[in-house]
Write a protein that holds these residues in place. Structure first.
Motif, PDB file in Angstrom:
ATOM      1  N   PHE A 124      25.271  51.147 -57.681  1.00  0.00           N
ATOM      2  CA  PHE A 124      25.507  51.318 -59.117  1.00  0.00           C
ATOM      3  C   PHE A 124      26.987  51.477 -59.417  1.00  0.00           C
ATOM      4  CE2 PHE A 124      21.031  53.177 -59.532  1.00  0.00           C
ATOM      5  CZ  PHE A 124      20.511  51.971 -59.981  1.00  0.00           C
ATOM      6  N   ILE A 125      27.704  52.237 -58.594  1.00  0.00           N
ATOM      7  CA  ILE A 125      29.147  52.420 -58.790  1.00  0.00           C
ATOM      8  C   ILE A 125      29.877  51.094 -58.633  1.00  0.00           C
ATOM      9  CG2 ILE A 125      31.205  53.503 -57.786  1.00  0.00           C
ATOM     10  CD1 ILE A 125      29.421  55.949 -57.181  1.00  0.00           C
ATOM     11  N   ALA A 126      29.488  50.306 -57.603  1.00  0.00           N
ATOM     12  CA  ALA A 126      30.135  49.008 -57.373  1.00  0.00           C
ATOM     13  C   ALA A 126      29.880  48.062 -58.548  1.00  0.00           C
ATOM     14  CB  ALA A 126      29.626  48.390 -56.071  1.00  0.00           C
ATOM     15  N   VAL A 127      28.662  48.043 -59.052  1.00  0.00           N
ATOM     16  CA  VAL A 127      28.343  47.181 -60.201  1.00  0.00           C
ATOM     17  C   VAL A 127      29.148  47.615 -61.422  1.00  0.00           C
ATOM     18  CG1 VAL A 127      26.488  46.593 -61.823  1.00  0.00           C
ATOM     19  CG2 VAL A 127      26.063  46.514 -59.362  1.00  0.00           C
ATOM     20  N   VAL A 129      32.106  49.159 -61.455  1.00  0.00           N
ATOM     21  CA  VAL A 129      33.518  48.782 -61.254  1.00  0.00           C
ATOM     22  C   VAL A 129      33.690  47.277 -61.429  1.00  0.00           C
ATOM     23  CG1 VAL A 129      35.361  48.677 -59.535  1.00  0.00           C
ATOM     24  CG2 VAL A 129      34.049  50.787 -59.828  1.00  0.00           C
ATOM     25  N   LEU A 130      32.799  46.494 -60.861  1.00  0.00           N
ATOM     26  CA  LEU A 130      32.889  45.029 -61.023  1.00  0.00           C
ATOM     27  C   LEU A 130      32.756  44.635 -62.485  1.00  0.00           C
ATOM     28  CD1 LEU A 130      30.903  43.668 -57.962  1.00  0.00           C
ATOM     29  CD2 LEU A 130      33.341  43.414 -58.417  1.00  0.00           C
ATOM     30  N   GLY A 131      31.895  45.322 -63.217  1.00  0.00           N
ATOM     31  CA  GLY A 131      31.760  45.040 -64.646  1.00  0.00           C
ATOM     32  C   GLY A 131      33.065  45.282 -65.378  1.00  0.00           C
ATOM     33  N   LYS A 132      33.754  46.358 -65.023  1.00  0.00           N
ATOM     34  CA  LYS A 132      35.051  46.647 -65.655  1.00  0.00           C
ATOM     35  C   LYS A 132      36.086  45.594 -65.271  1.00  0.00           C
ATOM     36  CE  LYS A 132      33.847  50.364 -67.743  1.00  0.00           C
ATOM     37  NZ  LYS A 132      33.757  50.423 -69.162  1.00  0.00           N
ATOM     38  N   VAL A 133      36.091  45.138 -64.011  1.00  0.00           N
ATOM     39  CA  VAL A 133      37.039  44.108 -63.571  1.00  0.00           C
ATOM     40  C   VAL A 133      36.785  42.808 -64.322  1.00  0.00           C
ATOM     41  CG1 VAL A 133      37.686  42.652 -61.595  1.00  0.00           C
ATOM     42  CG2 VAL A 133      37.441  45.129 -61.307  1.00  0.00           C
ATOM     43  N   PHE A 134      35.522  42.406 -64.426  1.00  0.00           N
ATOM     44  CA  PHE A 134      35.192  41.176 -65.163  1.00  0.00           C
ATOM     45  C   PHE A 134      35.546  41.295 -66.638  1.00  0.00           C
ATOM     46  CE2 PHE A 134      31.955  40.258 -61.698  1.00  0.00           C
ATOM     47  CZ  PHE A 134      32.774  39.322 -61.080  1.00  0.00           C
ATOM     48  N   LEU A 135      35.349  42.472 -67.219  1.00  0.00           N
ATOM     49  CA  LEU A 135      35.723  42.679 -68.611  1.00  0.00           C
ATOM     50  C   LEU A 135      37.226  42.534 -68.790  1.00  0.00           C
ATOM     51  CD1 LEU A 135      34.933  43.500 -71.503  1.00  0.00           C
ATOM     52  CD2 LEU A 135      35.247  45.875 -70.801  1.00  0.00           C
TER      53      LEU A 135
END
Length: 164
Positions: A124-127, A129-135
């Motif tokens: 969940f933490i990785a998802v 963080v990845l969501g923030k990077v993609f944003l």
């Protein structure tokens, strides 16, 4: 007219909820004796509060009553056994402490919280963080695209001016 103002003042509500001061309690009791309409309104409010409490009540888990009865019977048996046996004074004090501790009834309840495996927590933490990077990437490329469109627009204007 005066009794209607008293009914609407909130005095009855504080009395029914048990948060009224001693003076307010005495006032409600005297008004209850003097005015039948006040007494009827008070009884209706008590009935409505009871219905509200019943509608919001939560049923205990199945088998709770039998567990409580079993524990009470065990406590009574232990107390009778302690009373019938003669013990030295120091043991008697110890048994009193133990019996005080045993007077509480343990009731098992189910938790409403969701338990998550530790591995899922990291996923969940990785998802997240990845969501923030993609944003951040999407915002960056949006701004770059907008800047490129503005440059194209400026170049078109320059080209039209040179052609004339």
């Amino acid at each position: 007219m005066e009794i209607n103002k008293i009914i609407e003042s909130g005095l009855m509500e504080t009395y029914v909820m048990g948060i009224a001061t001693e003076e307010e309690v005495q006032q409600v009791l005297s008004l209850k004796k003097e005015y039948p309409s006040f007494k009827e309104a008070l009884e209706q409010l008590e009935y409505d509060m009871e219905l509200l409490a019943q509608s919001m009540s939560i049923e205990p888990p199945a088998g709770t009553l039998s567990k409580i009865e079993h524990e009470i019977n065990e406590i009574q048996r232990r107390n009778q056994a302690v009373q019938t046996t003669f013990e030295p004074e120091y043991r008697h004090e110890k048994s009193n402490r133990e019996s005080k501790q045993e007077k509480y009834i343990q009731v098992e309840s189910e938790s409403n919280q969701m338990r998550i495996n530790k591995a899922w927590k990291w996923i969940f933490i990785a998802v997240f963080v990845l969501g923030k990077v993609f944003l951040a990437g999407a915002i960056y490329f949006y701004l770059e695209n907008r800047q490129a469109k503005e440059q194209i627009k400026e170049l078109k204007i320059e080209l039209k001016q040179k052609v004339r």
